[in-house]
Scaffold this motif. Sequence first.
Motif, PDB file in Angstrom:
ATOM      1  N   GLY A   8       0.782  -1.233   0.000  1.00 43.95           N
ATOM      2  CA  GLY A   8       0.000   0.000   0.000  1.00 43.95           C
ATOM      3  C   GLY A   8       0.809   1.275   0.000  1.00 43.95           C
ATOM      4  O   GLY A   8       0.242   2.371  -0.095  1.00 43.95           O
ATOM      5  N   SER A  17      -5.017  10.716   1.427  1.00 46.40           N
ATOM      6  CA  SER A  17      -5.172   9.566   2.308  1.00 46.40           C
ATOM      7  C   SER A  17      -4.501   8.361   1.665  1.00 46.40           C
ATOM      8  O   SER A  17      -4.307   8.307   0.439  1.00 46.40           O
ATOM      9  N   ARG A  18      -4.167   7.410   2.509  1.00 50.84           N
ATOM     10  CA  ARG A  18      -3.508   6.183   2.043  1.00 50.84           C
ATOM     11  C   ARG A  18      -3.788   5.106   3.054  1.00 50.84           C
ATOM     12  O   ARG A  18      -3.785   5.366   4.260  1.00 50.84           O
ATOM     13  N   ARG A  19      -3.993   3.877   2.586  1.00 49.11           N
ATOM     14  CA  ARG A  19      -4.180   2.756   3.495  1.00 49.11           C
ATOM     15  C   ARG A  19      -3.085   1.729   3.267  1.00 49.11           C
ATOM     16  O   ARG A  19      -2.911   1.226   2.148  1.00 49.11           O
ATOM     17  N   SER A  21      -1.512  -2.044   4.290  1.00 43.18           N
ATOM     18  CA  SER A  21      -1.973  -3.350   4.740  1.00 43.18           C
ATOM     19  C   SER A  21      -0.796  -4.190   5.192  1.00 43.18           C
ATOM     20  O   SER A  21       0.303  -4.077   4.658  1.00 43.18           O
ATOM     21  N   PHE A  68      -4.121   9.015  12.017  1.00 45.34           N
ATOM     22  CA  PHE A  68      -3.949   7.630  11.585  1.00 45.34           C
ATOM     23  C   PHE A  68      -4.898   6.739  12.360  1.00 45.34           C
ATOM     24  O   PHE A  68      -5.141   6.974  13.545  1.00 45.34           O
ATOM     25  N   THR A  69      -5.399   5.710  11.702  1.00 41.63           N
ATOM     26  CA  THR A  69      -6.288   4.747  12.346  1.00 41.63           C
ATOM     27  C   THR A  69      -5.799   3.341  12.039  1.00 41.63           C
ATOM     28  O   THR A  69      -5.612   2.999  10.869  1.00 41.63           O
ATOM     29  N   SER A  71      -6.543  -0.780  12.315  1.00 40.28           N
ATOM     30  CA  SER A  71      -7.659  -1.711  12.426  1.00 40.28           C
ATOM     31  C   SER A  71      -7.184  -3.102  12.048  1.00 40.28           C
ATOM     32  O   SER A  71      -6.113  -3.256  11.442  1.00 40.28           O
ATOM     33  N   TYR A  80      -4.493  -3.058   9.162  1.00 42.84           N
ATOM     34  CA  TYR A  80      -4.454  -1.900   8.280  1.00 42.84           C
ATOM     35  C   TYR A  80      -3.999  -0.652   9.039  1.00 42.84           C
ATOM     36  O   TYR A  80      -4.206  -0.530  10.247  1.00 42.84           O
ATOM     37  N   GLN A  82      -4.745   3.269   8.264  1.00 44.76           N
ATOM     38  CA  GLN A  82      -5.345   4.310   7.445  1.00 44.76           C
ATOM     39  C   GLN A  82      -4.671   5.632   7.789  1.00 44.76           C
ATOM     40  O   GLN A  82      -4.708   6.072   8.937  1.00 44.76           O
ATOM     41  N   ASN A  84      -4.730   9.499   7.161  1.00 43.39           N
ATOM     42  CA  ASN A  84      -5.524  10.620   6.680  1.00 43.39           C
ATOM     43  C   ASN A  84      -4.755  11.924   6.881  1.00 43.39           C
ATOM     44  O   ASN A  84      -4.088  12.107   7.885  1.00 43.39           O
TER      45      ASN A  84
END
Length: 124
Positions: A8, A17-19, A21, A68-69, A71, A80, A82, A84
């Motif tokens: 990713g 944004s970018r995710r 993995s 950032f998140t 999960s 992941y 995320q 932002n």
Amino acid sequence: QVRLVESGGGLVQAGGSRRLSCVASGRTASTYAVAWFRQAPGKEREFVASINWSGSTAYYADSMKGRFTISSDNAKNTVYLQMNSPKPEDTAVYYCAAGLVAVSTVVPGGYDYWGQGTQVTVSS
């Protein structure tokens, strides 16, 4: 053994944004927490965020909170990150790590398994 593969990364504009993995394989049951670290050129590896496989508990570096998140998808053995509104100073190689440690573990030495990293470059 546990194998971790990140993906990713790439070039992202500031404010976008970018995710990322991280897919785990092997003896994942021997781990409890999965974390993201990052390392910029000439700097030490820095903790970003961590989570347990069930996703019930997450922990963030103060500077990442709200942007950032992290999960997890236990069924897919995937974690992941995320990102932002990234900033140019978020440019780094991002690594996934796993270990039989508390989710609040923020030192790289606490984790037994590491991925090869994925480069994220944030342009201004």
